[in-house]
Design an enzyme around this catalytic site. Structure first.
Site, short mmCIF file in Angstrom:
data_model
loop_
_atom_site.label_atom_id
_atom_site.label_comp_id
_atom_site.label_asym_id
_atom_site.label_seq_id
_atom_site.Cartn_x
_atom_site.Cartn_y
_atom_site.Cartn_z
N ASP A 10 21.20 22.66 -23.33
CA ASP A 10 22.11 22.96 -24.42
C ASP A 10 21.87 21.93 -25.52
O ASP A 10 21.35 20.84 -25.25
CB ASP A 10 23.55 22.86 -23.89
CG ASP A 10 24.58 22.99 -24.99
OD1 ASP A 10 24.52 23.97 -25.75
OD2 ASP A 10 25.47 22.10 -25.09
N ASP A 12 24.24 21.27 -28.90
CA ASP A 12 25.43 20.59 -29.42
C ASP A 12 26.24 19.95 -28.30
O ASP A 12 26.67 20.63 -27.37
CB ASP A 12 26.36 21.59 -30.15
CG ASP A 12 25.72 22.13 -31.42
OD1 ASP A 12 24.52 21.87 -31.63
OD2 ASP A 12 26.42 22.81 -32.17
N ASP A 198 27.29 20.99 -21.79
CA ASP A 198 28.62 20.35 -21.87
C ASP A 198 29.77 21.34 -22.02
O ASP A 198 30.92 20.93 -22.21
CB ASP A 198 28.67 19.38 -23.06
CG ASP A 198 28.78 20.12 -24.39
OD1 ASP A 198 28.15 21.19 -24.52
OD2 ASP A 198 29.50 19.65 -25.29
MG LIG Z 1 27.37 22.35 -26.17
#
Ligand SMILES: [Mg+2]
Length: 258
Positions: A10, A12, A198
């Protein structure tokens, strides 16, 4: 590809800092991966054009964009689920009382996108270059969105919620995109797979790989990951710092002394 290890990440809040989009703290691990010729494949809700704008400092044999619905390999783009035209066509054909509650990226000017997202002009243009998902604002009530969900499902379209925006897309997610890349790109013996993320939209891919890394999210969106192999770990820090530390740990465990 003949690599024995592959990293899916991932962007961001994982490889990139949530606020600054910096990845400086991840550089030591990125350099180690490059020395070991381990590919790093971005898996993000961003569009392909947004990934390009980031000018990531490593080759990307594959790019997985728009939450898994868009897969790019050597310039060729493959759509999972439904095309953007199909999705916006569905929206435009809705009964007027429902349609009026939807403001999609396709309805917004670049200035509107800037106002609603805080992106700058170049980023907003890149965010509007969509191929298989449509973020939208909903001005109706909860019951209305459930009604929309039912209509969408009749066309194999699904709604997810991420922050302020809802997202309308076909069937699939980051995990199904990973599966596709592993089937298409890695002949012979399957590589050891590592994934880092996240957010709740990363949960399935983290549970799918050999080594899943949860990057702590200071915004505090908690999510559960199935851990069938006992290989899920939580990184020591948020963002690129945690990304860096977790990859060093895994590469050490794999005894990749590069
Ligand atoms: Mg993310």
């Amino acid at each position: 590809m003949k690599n024995s290890v592959v990293v899916f990440t991932d962007l961001d809040g994982s490889l990139l800092d949530h606020q600054s989009y910096e990845y400086t703290a991840a550089k030591p691990a990125l350099e180690r991966l490059e020395r070991a010729e381990i590919p790093v494949i971005p898996v993000t809700s961003k569009t392909l054009e947004e990934i390009s704008l980031l000018q990531l400092p490593f080759p990307q044999p594959y790019r997985i964009a728009e939450n898994g619905m868009v897969i790019e390999h050597e310039g060729a783009v493959q759509i999972q689920g439904r095309s953007y035209d199909t999705i916006t066509g569905f929206i435009n054909d809705l009964p007027q009382n429902i349609r009026n509650n939807i403001t999609g990226f396709g309805d917004m000017s670049v200035d509107d996108v800037i106002r609603h997202t805080g992106l700058d002009r170049t980023q907003a243009q890149a965010a509007k270059a969509r191929k298989a998902t449509e973020p939208f604002l909903w001005s109706g009530d909860e019951q209305g969105i459930e009604g929309l969900r039912v209509l969408a499902a009749q066309q194999q379209l699904y709604i997810t919620q991420g922050g302020r925006f809802y997202h309308l897309m076909g069937k699939g997610n980051k995990q199904t995109a990973l599966k596709h890349v592993l089937d298409a790109g890695f002949s012979g013996s399957q590589p050891v797979t590592i994934a880092l993320g996240d957010g709740p939209n990363d949960a399935e891919m983290l549970g799918f790989v050999d080594y899943g890394v949860i990057i702590p999210n200071p915004a505090g969106t908690s999510f559960n990951v199935k851990d069938p192999h006992g290989k899920i770990m939580t990184a020591s820090h948020a963002g690129p710092e945690g990304w860096n530390a977790a990859l060093h740990t895994i590469l050490d465990e794999l005894e990749l002394s590069v």
